[in-house]
Design an enzyme around this catalytic site. Structure first.
Site, PDB file in Angstrom:
ATOM      1  N   HIS A   1      -5.765   2.906   1.729  1.00 55.37           N
ATOM      2  CA  HIS A   1      -4.965   4.027   2.242  1.00 55.37           C
ATOM      3  C   HIS A   1      -5.548   4.636   3.527  1.00 55.37           C
ATOM      4  O   HIS A   1      -4.836   4.870   4.491  1.00 55.37           O
ATOM      5  CB  HIS A   1      -4.844   5.125   1.187  1.00 55.37           C
ATOM      6  CG  HIS A   1      -4.351   4.632  -0.139  1.00 55.37           C
ATOM      7  ND1 HIS A   1      -3.447   3.608  -0.249  1.00 55.37           N
ATOM      8  CD2 HIS A   1      -4.636   5.013  -1.408  1.00 55.37           C
ATOM      9  CE1 HIS A   1      -3.195   3.386  -1.532  1.00 55.37           C
ATOM     10  NE2 HIS A   1      -3.904   4.218  -2.258  1.00 55.37           N
TER      11      HIS A   1
ATOM     12  N   ASP B   1       0.894  -1.146   0.000  1.00 54.79           N
ATOM     13  CA  ASP B   1       0.000   0.000   0.000  1.00 54.79           C
ATOM     14  C   ASP B   1       0.938   1.202   0.000  1.00 54.79           C
ATOM     15  O   ASP B   1       1.683   1.402   0.959  1.00 54.79           O
ATOM     16  CB  ASP B   1      -0.858  -0.008   1.269  1.00 54.79           C
ATOM     17  CG  ASP B   1      -1.817   1.161   1.291  1.00 54.79           C
ATOM     18  OD1 ASP B   1      -1.371   2.296   1.037  1.00 54.79           O
ATOM     19  OD2 ASP B   1      -3.013   0.949   1.555  1.00 54.79           O
ATOM     20  N   HIS B   2       0.930   1.968  -1.066  1.00 53.30           N
ATOM     21  CA  HIS B   2       2.001   2.966  -1.195  1.00 53.30           C
ATOM     22  C   HIS B   2       1.935   4.041  -0.101  1.00 53.30           C
ATOM     23  O   HIS B   2       2.913   4.738   0.124  1.00 53.30           O
ATOM     24  CB  HIS B   2       2.024   3.583  -2.601  1.00 53.30           C
ATOM     25  CG  HIS B   2       1.047   4.681  -2.823  1.00 53.30           C
ATOM     26  ND1 HIS B   2      -0.258   4.462  -3.186  1.00 53.30           N
ATOM     27  CD2 HIS B   2       1.179   6.025  -2.719  1.00 53.30           C
ATOM     28  CE1 HIS B   2      -0.870   5.623  -3.300  1.00 53.30           C
ATOM     29  NE2 HIS B   2      -0.036   6.591  -3.034  1.00 53.30           N
TER      30      HIS B   2
END
Ligand code: BG6
Length: 508
Positions: free
Chosen positions: A256, A193-194
């Site tokens: 996010h 998950d960036h």
């Protein structure tokens, strides 16, 4: 260091390995992955025994692939390319052309990897990065399994990185996890998950658990509520084809925003080991009650942007964007109220909102503290007391600020609001970063702390599945309902106003 890298100390170069990039001809490789590897090499965190194998369907040769990457790197490495360093990369970049469904292509890949081991001493360790559309995740993993490329015999490691979306609802996420786990052990799967690559997101844990003064007040006795905003000014850009089938809820919330929720709300872990941290994160999601249909109607707001303007610029409505249905019912904004039913957070609402084409680009977490118990300053101009507020700004102006009341200088007692500000760029020199450096390095050293476990992904979907269901059954009747370049529909404000609260605005 153990063979699987588990005991690797951070800060040392990673052990020998080959990174295989599926979908190597795509955007992610040139924008993020190669620049991140390059930054890692500059920071001396890549091993000397290293190679990259690109795998894609495009008709490229190893030479033309290298040439393409050289051109891209000149564009995407901001500080100017260090030629000797890039030459080092060029000596170890290979390309295998193939279709993701073609077993023979995987045989060619296997041969290429064996050669890389011989030429570069990469010792059979592999990091497979799936920079491909999600429909290929399972297929590629199955093929890796049948070619023997995923097995970790003889003390070597094989890891697979995949990036969201992990499914599009609870059932598909469960199915995807089950399919890839027929080949891979959970410890081999690194779900990116960036948001967890962002310094400021990682800093939430440092702020809470690396300091002694915040944790004692980090609970329902002192905190009134929490707000998390991830506002984007961009519209759907060129991603209408994907986004119109996803929508803001799927695109941002179970991934996010839930990262931000869990890091903000988690209990202190017993150690910084991956599973200790992730267990506490998933505990938060398990404590969020999936909403009943009437809660969805009351506490979950959706919006879609209409046309708008910004200065002299005209902004198109969502329905007029490329690859979006002209009567699309897809939401481009959501605002939600969640309750976390545990001892720390009972009765402390978490308000979340995210959307496209909002008025300002801003991602931040606001911890709103309770008001002081009474007003001491009688017979003065002080009429009420404002509350303390801690804001963790994730982007774009990374930092933390604490708001409190201070006496306004002068002969009369009056109180003004002031901020104590910590600003990242003023304190630290920032190294060039794509946000992927830490994640790639952690995967190479076998540290899964910043990656999603299967149960975390499923727990996230479990919370939002009822929202997907109710929204599907009751399509919106008022779309589009907010102007581009605004803060969303009035319902998003009413969600808080009903509770006697309001969204924190910039500069509050
Ligand atoms: C992506 C979403 O995962 O995150 C995008 O698919 C969104 O729609 C992006 O724009 C936001 O990331 P960031 O790092 O710009 O906050």
């Amino acid at each position: 260091m153990s063979h699987n890298g588990q005991n690797h100390t951070q800060g040392q170069p990673a052990g020998p390995c080959v990174m295989v990039i599926f979908g190597a001809s795509g955007d992610l490789t040139k924008r993020k992955l190669l620049p991140a590897l390059y930054n890692l090499a500059k920071a001396r965190l890549l091993p000397a025994e290293f190679a990259i194998v690109g795998f894609a369907f495009d008709d490229l040769t190893p030479e033309s692939f290298r040439q393409r990457l050289s051109d891209d790197m000149k564009t995407f490495v901001a500080a100017g390319l260090d030629e000797p360093l890039w030459a080092w990369f060029l000596e170890r970049i290979y390309y295998v052309r193939g279709n993701f469904q073609d077993p023979e292509a995987y045989q060619r890949l296997k041969e290429q990897l064996e050669q890389a081991d011989k030429g570069h001493g990469t010792a059979g360790n592999r990091l497979f990065y799936l920079a491909v559309a999600p429909r290929f995740f399972s297929e590629i993993v199955q093929q890796l399994g049948s070619t023997g490329l995923a097995s970790q015999e003889e003390g070597l490691w094989r890891r697979v990185i995949i990036e969201k979306p992990f499914g599009r609802d609870l059932d598909s996420a469960v199915k995807l996890n089950a399919e890839i786990k027929t080949v891979l052990d959970e410890s081999q799967i690194y779900r990116i998950d960036h948001y967890l690559g962002k310094e400021t997101v990682q800093n939430i844990m440092v702020f809470r658990f690396g300091n002694s003064i915040f944790e004692p007040i980090w609970n329902r006795h002192f905190i009134d509520h929490v707000q998390i905003t991830a506002a984007e000014t961009v519209g759907v850009e060129h991603r209408g084809g994907y986004y119109d089938h996803a929508g803001a809820l799927r695109d941002m919330v179970p991934n996010h925003l839930f990262q931000l929720v869990t890091l903000t709300a988690m209990e202190p872990p017993v150690s910084f080991a991956a599973d200790a941290v992730r267990q506490k994160q998933v505990d938060v999601l398990h404590a969020v009650q999936p909403p009943a249909p009437e809660d969805v109607l009351k506490n979950m707001v959706r919006g879609q942007y209409a046309a708008g303007s910004k200065g002299s610029e005209r902004l198109a409505a969502y329905r007029a964007e490329p690859d979006v249905a002209p009567d699309s019912q897809t939401e481009t904004l959501v605002a939600l109220k969640l309750s976390i039913d545990n001892w720390r957070w009972a009765d402390v609402p978490f308000y979340l909102r995210t959307g496209k084409r909002m008025a300002t680009r801003l991602t931040e977490i606001t911890i709103q503290f309770r008001r002081a118990p009474f007003i001491l300053f009688q017979n003065t101009p002080v009429k009420g007391l404002e509350t303390n507020r801690l804001v963790m700004r994730i982007q774009p102006e990374e930092g933390i600020s604490l708001r409190f009341g201070a006496k306004i200088p002068g002969p009369i007692m009056n109180i003004g609001l002031v901020n104590m500000d910590f600003d990242y760029v003023r304190y630290f020199d920032s190294a060039p970063s794509t946000g992927y450096e830490r994640l790639l390095y952690d995967c190479m050293i076998g540290d899964a702390t910043l990656f999603q476990r299967a149960d975390m992904v499923e727990a996230g979907w479990r919370v939002i599945q009822p929202v997907l269901d109710v929204w599907k059954a009751l399509p919106p009747r008022n779309f589009p309902n907010y102007a581009a370049n605004s803060w969303g529909p009035p319902e998003a404000d009413e969600l808080l106003a009903r509770d006697g609260r309001e969204w924190a605005q910039e500069g509050d």
